[in-house]
Write a protein that holds these residues in place. Structure first.
Motif, PDB file in Angstrom:
ATOM      1  N   PRO A   1       1.539  50.222   6.366  1.00 44.47           N
ATOM      2  CA  PRO A   1       2.560  49.178   6.211  1.00 44.47           C
ATOM      3  C   PRO A   1       1.977  47.899   5.611  1.00 44.47           C
ATOM      4  CG  PRO A   1       2.035  49.525   8.526  1.00 44.47           C
ATOM      5  CD  PRO A   1       1.294  50.558   7.775  1.00 44.47           C
ATOM      6  N   ILE A   2       2.755  47.290   4.735  1.00 44.80           N
ATOM      7  CA  ILE A   2       2.317  46.038   4.095  1.00 44.80           C
ATOM      8  C   ILE A   2       2.524  44.893   5.076  1.00 44.80           C
ATOM      9  CG2 ILE A   2       2.843  44.421   2.237  1.00 44.80           C
ATOM     10  CD1 ILE A   2       3.785  46.680   0.569  1.00 44.80           C
ATOM     11  N   LYS A   3       1.607  43.935   5.066  1.00 45.33           N
ATOM     12  CA  LYS A   3       1.760  42.775   5.953  1.00 45.33           C
ATOM     13  C   LYS A   3       3.007  41.978   5.543  1.00 45.33           C
ATOM     14  CE  LYS A   3      -1.401  39.392   6.268  1.00 45.33           C
ATOM     15  NZ  LYS A   3      -1.471  38.116   6.936  1.00 45.33           N
ATOM     16  N   GLN A   4       3.728  41.554   6.588  1.00 44.24           N
ATOM     17  CA  GLN A   4       5.017  40.902   6.372  1.00 44.24           C
ATOM     18  C   GLN A   4       4.910  39.572   5.632  1.00 44.24           C
ATOM     19  OE1 GLN A   4       7.969  42.195   8.313  1.00 44.24           O
ATOM     20  NE2 GLN A   4       8.936  40.993   6.714  1.00 44.24           N
ATOM     21  N   PHE A   5       4.228  38.619   6.229  1.00 44.92           N
ATOM     22  CA  PHE A   5       4.178  37.291   5.602  1.00 44.92           C
ATOM     23  C   PHE A   5       2.781  37.039   5.099  1.00 44.92           C
ATOM     24  CE2 PHE A   5       8.375  36.410   6.536  1.00 44.92           C
ATOM     25  CZ  PHE A   5       8.655  36.699   7.864  1.00 44.92           C
ATOM     26  N   LYS A   6       2.659  36.880   3.775  1.00 42.31           N
ATOM     27  CA  LYS A   6       1.309  36.794   3.163  1.00 42.31           C
ATOM     28  C   LYS A   6       0.762  35.388   3.206  1.00 42.31           C
ATOM     29  CE  LYS A   6       2.042  40.835   0.483  1.00 42.31           C
ATOM     30  NZ  LYS A   6       2.859  41.396  -0.495  1.00 42.31           N
TER      31      LYS A   6
ATOM     32  N   LYS B   1      10.311  56.432   5.768  1.00 38.60           N
ATOM     33  CA  LYS B   1       9.133  55.752   6.316  1.00 38.60           C
ATOM     34  C   LYS B   1       8.292  55.149   5.191  1.00 38.60           C
ATOM     35  CE  LYS B   1       6.367  54.940   9.867  1.00 38.60           C
ATOM     36  NZ  LYS B   1       6.478  53.536  10.136  1.00 38.60           N
ATOM     37  N   ILE B   2       8.175  55.894   4.092  1.00 37.43           N
ATOM     38  CA  ILE B   2       7.419  55.381   2.956  1.00 37.43           C
ATOM     39  C   ILE B   2       8.055  54.087   2.444  1.00 37.43           C
ATOM     40  CG2 ILE B   2       6.769  55.833   0.552  1.00 37.43           C
ATOM     41  CD1 ILE B   2       6.525  58.813   1.349  1.00 37.43           C
ATOM     42  N   LEU B   3       9.384  54.126   2.309  1.00 38.31           N
ATOM     43  CA  LEU B   3      10.082  52.932   1.838  1.00 38.31           C
ATOM     44  C   LEU B   3       9.855  51.755   2.783  1.00 38.31           C
ATOM     45  CD1 LEU B   3      13.537  54.372   0.690  1.00 38.31           C
ATOM     46  CD2 LEU B   3      11.738  53.438  -0.779  1.00 38.31           C
ATOM     47  N   ASP B   4      10.009  52.030   4.077  1.00 37.00           N
ATOM     48  CA  ASP B   4       9.811  50.984   5.094  1.00 37.00           C
ATOM     49  C   ASP B   4       8.465  50.316   4.955  1.00 37.00           C
ATOM     50  OD1 ASP B   4      11.469  52.076   8.164  1.00 37.00           O
ATOM     51  OD2 ASP B   4      12.075  50.757   6.504  1.00 37.00           O
ATOM     52  N   ASN B   5       7.437  51.152   4.878  1.00 41.81           N
ATOM     53  CA  ASN B   5       6.078  50.613   4.820  1.00 41.81           C
ATOM     54  C   ASN B   5       5.815  49.843   3.542  1.00 41.81           C
ATOM     55  OD1 ASN B   5       5.745  51.760   7.281  1.00 41.81           O
ATOM     56  ND2 ASN B   5       4.117  53.176   6.693  1.00 41.81           N
ATOM     57  N   LEU B   6       6.510  50.227   2.485  1.00 40.04           N
ATOM     58  CA  LEU B   6       6.356  49.511   1.218  1.00 40.04           C
ATOM     59  C   LEU B   6       7.259  48.276   1.156  1.00 40.04           C
ATOM     60  CD1 LEU B   6       6.295  52.534  -1.285  1.00 40.04           C
ATOM     61  CD2 LEU B   6       4.347  51.117  -0.588  1.00 40.04           C
ATOM     62  N   ARG B   7       8.022  48.041   2.225  1.00 46.30           N
ATOM     63  CA  ARG B   7       8.998  46.933   2.306  1.00 46.30           C
ATOM     64  C   ARG B   7      10.013  47.016   1.169  1.00 46.30           C
ATOM     65  NH1 ARG B   7       9.008  45.220   6.611  1.00 46.30           N
ATOM     66  NH2 ARG B   7      10.607  43.687   6.090  1.00 46.30           N
ATOM     67  N   LEU B   8      10.531  48.248   1.010  1.00 46.94           N
ATOM     68  CA  LEU B   8      11.572  48.487   0.014  1.00 46.94           C
ATOM     69  C   LEU B   8      12.819  49.029   0.700  1.00 46.94           C
ATOM     70  CD1 LEU B   8       9.438  50.238  -2.763  1.00 46.94           C
ATOM     71  CD2 LEU B   8      10.195  47.852  -2.711  1.00 46.94           C
ATOM     72  N   GLN B   9      13.945  48.941   0.044  1.00 44.90           N
ATOM     73  CA  GLN B   9      15.170  49.551   0.550  1.00 44.90           C
ATOM     74  C   GLN B   9      15.811  50.367  -0.549  1.00 44.90           C
ATOM     75  OE1 GLN B   9      18.493  46.077  -0.286  1.00 44.90           O
ATOM     76  NE2 GLN B   9      17.881  46.450   1.792  1.00 44.90           N
ATOM     77  N   LYS B  10      16.576  51.378  -0.126  1.00 49.49           N
ATOM     78  CA  LYS B  10      17.278  52.190  -1.105  1.00 49.49           C
ATOM     79  C   LYS B  10      18.783  51.946  -0.991  1.00 49.49           C
ATOM     80  CE  LYS B  10      18.209  56.494   1.422  1.00 49.49           C
ATOM     81  NZ  LYS B  10      18.074  56.072   2.818  1.00 49.49           N
ATOM     82  N   ARG B  11      19.452  52.031  -2.126  1.00 42.11           N
ATOM     83  CA  ARG B  11      20.904  51.991  -2.170  1.00 42.11           C
ATOM     84  C   ARG B  11      21.358  53.031  -3.168  1.00 42.11           C
ATOM     85  NH1 ARG B  11      22.598  45.547  -2.498  1.00 42.11           N
ATOM     86  NH2 ARG B  11      21.169  44.805  -0.895  1.00 42.11           N
TER      87      ARG B  11
ATOM     88  N   ASN C   1      13.454  45.248  -3.203  1.00 41.80           N
ATOM     89  CA  ASN C   1      12.726  44.604  -2.104  1.00 41.80           C
ATOM     90  C   ASN C   1      13.647  44.362  -0.914  1.00 41.80           C
ATOM     91  OD1 ASN C   1      13.744  42.712  -4.261  1.00 41.80           O
ATOM     92  ND2 ASN C   1      13.405  41.206  -2.641  1.00 41.80           N
ATOM     93  N   LEU C   2      13.091  44.474   0.267  1.00 36.63           N
ATOM     94  CA  LEU C   2      13.806  44.191   1.507  1.00 36.63           C
ATOM     95  C   LEU C   2      13.833  42.696   1.792  1.00 36.63           C
ATOM     96  CD1 LEU C   2      12.506  46.688   4.212  1.00 36.63           C
ATOM     97  CD2 LEU C   2      14.897  46.139   3.766  1.00 36.63           C
ATOM     98  N   ASP C   3      12.725  42.044   1.549  1.00 39.68           N
ATOM     99  CA  ASP C   3      12.555  40.655   1.964  1.00 39.68           C
ATOM    100  C   ASP C   3      13.121  39.677   0.964  1.00 39.68           C
ATOM    101  OD1 ASP C   3       9.409  41.900   2.944  1.00 39.68           O
ATOM    102  OD2 ASP C   3      11.074  41.443   4.304  1.00 39.68           O
ATOM    103  N   ARG C   4      13.458  38.464   1.509  1.00 38.72           N
ATOM    104  CA  ARG C   4      13.945  37.399   0.632  1.00 38.72           C
ATOM    105  C   ARG C   4      13.215  36.096   0.906  1.00 38.72           C
ATOM    106  NH1 ARG C   4      16.280  41.164  -1.139  1.00 38.72           N
ATOM    107  NH2 ARG C   4      18.484  41.765  -0.953  1.00 38.72           N
TER     108      ARG C   4
ATOM    109  N   GLY D   1      15.657  31.563   0.714  1.00 40.75           N
ATOM    110  CA  GLY D   1      14.290  31.776   0.264  1.00 40.75           C
ATOM    111  C   GLY D   1      14.269  31.946  -1.232  1.00 40.75           C
ATOM    112  N   THR D   2      14.082  33.178  -1.668  1.00 44.77           N
ATOM    113  CA  THR D   2      14.113  33.460  -3.087  1.00 44.77           C
ATOM    114  C   THR D   2      15.511  33.873  -3.526  1.00 44.77           C
ATOM    115  OG1 THR D   2      13.646  35.777  -2.713  1.00 44.77           O
ATOM    116  CG2 THR D   2      11.753  34.314  -3.048  1.00 44.77           C
ATOM    117  N   GLY D   3      16.316  34.377  -2.598  1.00 44.71           N
ATOM    118  CA  GLY D   3      17.614  34.941  -2.975  1.00 44.71           C
ATOM    119  C   GLY D   3      17.427  36.111  -3.913  1.00 44.71           C
ATOM    120  N   LEU D   4      16.214  36.628  -3.983  1.00 44.34           N
ATOM    121  CA  LEU D   4      15.856  37.561  -5.044  1.00 44.34           C
ATOM    122  C   LEU D   4      15.942  39.016  -4.628  1.00 44.34           C
ATOM    123  CD1 LEU D   4      13.121  37.195  -7.663  1.00 44.34           C
ATOM    124  CD2 LEU D   4      13.024  39.237  -6.246  1.00 44.34           C
TER     125      LEU D   4
END
Lengths: 393, 409
Positions: free
Chosen positions: B404-409, B336-346, B364-367, B314-317
């Motif tokens: 939660p943010i919609k997955q695919f816009k 839960k906040i991170l999940d809903n914002l479609r973010l991940q922590k490391r 970002n979680l998604d690619r 996808g974006t590889g981003l």
């Protein structure tokens, strides 16, 4: 053949573009491989699809050590030694003291030909052991074999080993099926082998699909042990405490012959030819593939100025008691034969028996404060009397 | 339970065929004989995945294996090679790795029967059979991309790019790898202005250069992770590997590590907009330069940018920040906040590390399935929200879990 397809694709690049950068390397493959040899071999492949790049990958990925000369190449099948002979013959010659492509190798597993070996002083010789490897004809070797082949090898091995009787009666423990209790017992007995971590082996692809179709068989007496699908199809080990190498070698020969008969009945005998002897994955183990040795206490002799020279002349090598690349503990050394190819099993074990007997006598002399100068042996010759092979394996 | 040996059971296979198909024309019998023996041959090769927890193991049925096991890409890459890393690395009960790689661009077509369901599982329902991936590198569309510097310590955007026509790191030959290096280094030499820089080959850098790259945290090492080594990505190390960066040390390219190239834009502080500006500008310029020389990036509208690991399609981003969230990170609602914002922590050491001093790497979680602009905006909006939460907690105010943010816009 899928692998040949990949090799054909590679041929569109020139030799110069594909030739590995070996400028920092110190292994037998790197010393032998020229662009001319690479050019000649790169278009070839064995019937099962093994190519020269497959042969050398481990040597490219592991530049080596300034003091320790590794082999740096492996065989993927029996035919590798033929198809890639321009590379492997010189490697074999370097590694095995000048062994020539025209030389013939002697196989002698007649234990009665061994003289003595039953009287090594157990106050000094703590344990005795003989190991070798065997490859099953009709299958490719661990760097190359598929899951289906490895499983077939395991099944044949289980069948062969479970038919053994008497002192050889035993049990098979598959690595992916043993209980915790069995695993602990095998560790306590020092029988369990682990997934290889050495990059020499992993870069050659030998740890693929671990632990599928790997396992350990041993007899109830715990004196005869077989590893299945580790670095070779089979590793066969006979061992016991004390110094009765004669008995260890007898069990080794008898057990091997029994196993071989059963494999032959299934038209899957052992890989062997009269030039290279028993065919194994690593060129260093060709010939007898035999390492016969003892754990022996030599605290005084090991610190004597001439110790290394004595070992060289006796055609023996020392290791720590943890095996290859370990240090000795408490003056106890693992002493074994240095040669594999060009002399027979009986000859190599004879060297160990005679050499260790002499060294124990030297140790006793040194204990009494006497000199051993008169005992230093002349150089033993078994194969071609060329310069000493300083490598370790 | 060991399966009967191949050689010894040929008789068994033939017998089965005759029993099941006693009548019928010879051709029909022969076809079924072939089918049964082919299936049987494949079943003796089918990996033991009972202890495994990765996307490949979840999706590789014996039927799919039988269908694909004899296929190869035009370069000769096989299914067994593609799945080897997943067979050798059973995985972890909590962390589900992908367990499969691509050896070349065509892998994604030839092995689509396995890769499509893996992609769908890994990318949260993106269906490559029917959906299209949007690409958008117009950074001017980003708004509110300047974070509060008291919280955001650094900002970074990375992606990967593959050179079309050359095999990927699991499968490439030495010649191909050297060609990738040559093509990319050649193009990078054409960068100008704030992007002017130089290349440091891993085989030829001086000790001084090496130390500087380590101090700048730019140097990458030979992979030790078995996820990568079992896929063959460390072969011939360090041949044709290297690092390029601009003089300002804000634009960095890794060559021939896990992908042909990894492209990174970064700087201290919270100016994500500027980081993304530079990212897009640099990428487009590099693309123009390689196109001038007759090359292009691997891309298609089904999967976006093609990279080695299906997780990076996808974006590889990955756009992220190092941000101080000592109070929020201790709040039970943080995950839960991170999940809903479609973010991940490391942790601040990157993937598989722990956080230090309340500072987290948030990205970002998604690619796949959303464009670069969309993903960066998601990070911008999300990080701004997190900082707001942290400030509210500092003031003793309560915070809310966002919808939660919609997955695919």
């Amino acid at each position: 053949m899928t692998k040949n397809c990949h090799n054909d694709y590679k041929m569109k690049f020139t030799t110069d573009e594909e030739f590995p950068d070996l400028s920092l390397h110190n292994n037998h493959m790197a010393k032998v491989l020229t662009k001319e040899i690479y050019e000649k071999l790169r278009s070839k492949s064995t019937p099962s699809g093994f190519t020269v790049d497959d042969v050398i990958q481990t040597g490219v990925d592991n530049p080596g050590h300034p003091f320790i000369m590794t082999v740096g190449c492996v065989a993927g099948d029996e035919e590798s030694y033929e198809v890639f002979k321009e590379l492997l013959d010189p490697v074999i010659s370097d590694r095995h003291g000048g062994y020539k492509p025209t030389d013939k190798h002697k196989t002698d597993l007649n234990f009665e030909n061994l003289k003595g070996g039953d009287d090594l002083d157990p106050n000094y010789v703590l344990s005795s052991r003989v190991r070798t490897g065997r490859s099953i004809k009709g299958f490719t070797l661990p760097p190359h074999n598929s899951r289906g082949e490895r499983r077939a090898i395991q099944n044949l091995s289980i069948e062969a080993l479970s038919s053994l009787e008497g002192e050889f009666k035993g049990k098979y423990y598959p690595l992916d099926g043993m209980t915790d209790a069995e695993q602990e017992q095998l560790i306590a007995d020092h029988f369990l082998f682990d997934k290889p971590v050495s990059p020499l082996l992993t870069c050659a692809g030998m740890a693929r699909d671990w632990p599928d179709a790997r396992g350990i068989w041993h007899n109830d007496n715990k004196t005869f042990l077989v590893w299945v699908n580790e670095e070779d199809h089979l590793r066969v080990i006979s061992m016991q405490k004390g110094g009765n190498m004669k008995e260890v070698f007898k069990r080794f020969c008898v057990g091997l012959q029994k196993i071989e008969e059963i494999f032959k009945k299934h038209n899957h005998g052992f890989m062997w030819n009269e030039h290279l002897g028993y065919i194994l994955t690593c060129p260093s183990n060709l010939g007898t593939g035999l390492r016969g040795g003892v754990h022996v206490k030599l605290p005084k002799l090991s610190t004597h100025a001439k110790f290394e020279e004595i070992l060289t002349r006796l055609r023996l090598q020392k290791r720590g008691t943890g095996g290859v690349d370990t240090a000795s503990v408490g003056g106890v050394f693992d002493i074994s034969n240095a040669d594999r190819l060009g002399s027979s099993e009986v000859e190599q074990v004879q060297l160990v028996v005679d050499g260790v007997k002499l060294m124990v006598e030297m140790e006793k002399k040194l204990e009494k404060g006497e000199s051993i100068d008169g005992m230093i042996p002349a150089q033993k010759f078994v194969c071609d009397p060329q310069e000493e092979d300083k490598s370790i394996c | 339970m060991p399966s009967p040996s191949l050689i010894e059971s040929k008789g068994f296979v033939l017998l089965t065929a005759f029993t099941f198909f006693p009548e019928g024309p010879n051709a029909y019998l022969k076809y079924h004989l072939f089918f049964i023996s082919h299936f049987y041959l494949c079943s003796s090769e089918y990996p033991d995945l009972r202890q495994h927890n990765n996307c490949m193991a979840s999706n590789l049925t014996p039927a799919i294996y039988a269908k694909l096991c004899d296929k190869t890409t035009p370069n000769g890459y096989t299914l067994d090679q593609a799945i080897q890393t997943g067979v050798d690395n059973p995985g972890h009960p909590f962390i589900k790795t992908v367990g499969m790689v691509a050896g070349d661009e065509e892998s994604y077509e030839v092995f689509a029967d396995l890769l499509d369901p893996i992609i769908k599982e890994r990318h949260n329902g993106y269906d490559p059979c029917v959906m299209k991936h949007p690409t958008d590198l117009d950074s001017s569309k980003i708004h509110s991309g300047q974070f509060d510097d008291r919280y955001v310590l650094s900002s970074r955007v990375r992606t990967g790019r593959s050179i079309r026509g050359l095999s990927l790191p699991p499968a490439c030959t030495r010649a191909e790898r050297r060609e990738v290096e040559r093509v990319v280094v050649d193009a990078l030499a054409g960068l100008k202005g704030d992007l002017t820089g130089r290349y440091y080959s891993l085989t030829q850098m001086t000790e001084k250069e090496q130390q500087q790259l380590i101090d700048d945290h730019f140097l990458f090492d030979k992979p030790v992770s078995p996820l990568l080594t079992c896929a063959g990505m460390a072969r011939d190390w360090p041949d044709a590997r290297g690092i390029w960066h601009n003089n300002e040390k804000t634009f960095l390219i890794w060559i021939n590590e896990e992908d042909h190239t990894r492209v990174i834009s970064m700087e201290k502080g919270g100016n994500m907009k500027r980081v993304f500006d530079r990212f897009c500008r640099g990428l487009k310029e590099v693309e123009r330069l390689i196109q001038e020389r007759g090359w292009e990036f691997m891309w298609n509208e089904r999967l976006g940018y093609i990279l080695t690991c299906p997780s990076n399609l996808g974006t590889g981003l990955r756009a992220g920040v190092h941000v101080k969230l000592p109070l929020l990170s201790k709040d039970p609602r943080f995950s839960k906040i991170l999940d809903n914002l479609r973010l991940q922590k490391r942790g601040t050491g990157g993937v598989d590390t722990a956080a230090v001093g309340g500072v987290f790497d948030i990205s970002n979680l998604d690619r796949l399935g959303q464009s670069e602009v969309q993903l960066v905006q998601t990070v911008v909006d999300g990080v701004n929200y997190l900082i707001e939460c942290e400030k509210r907690l500092e003031r003793g105010q309560d915070i809310k879990v966002p919808p939660p943010i919609k997955q695919f816009k």
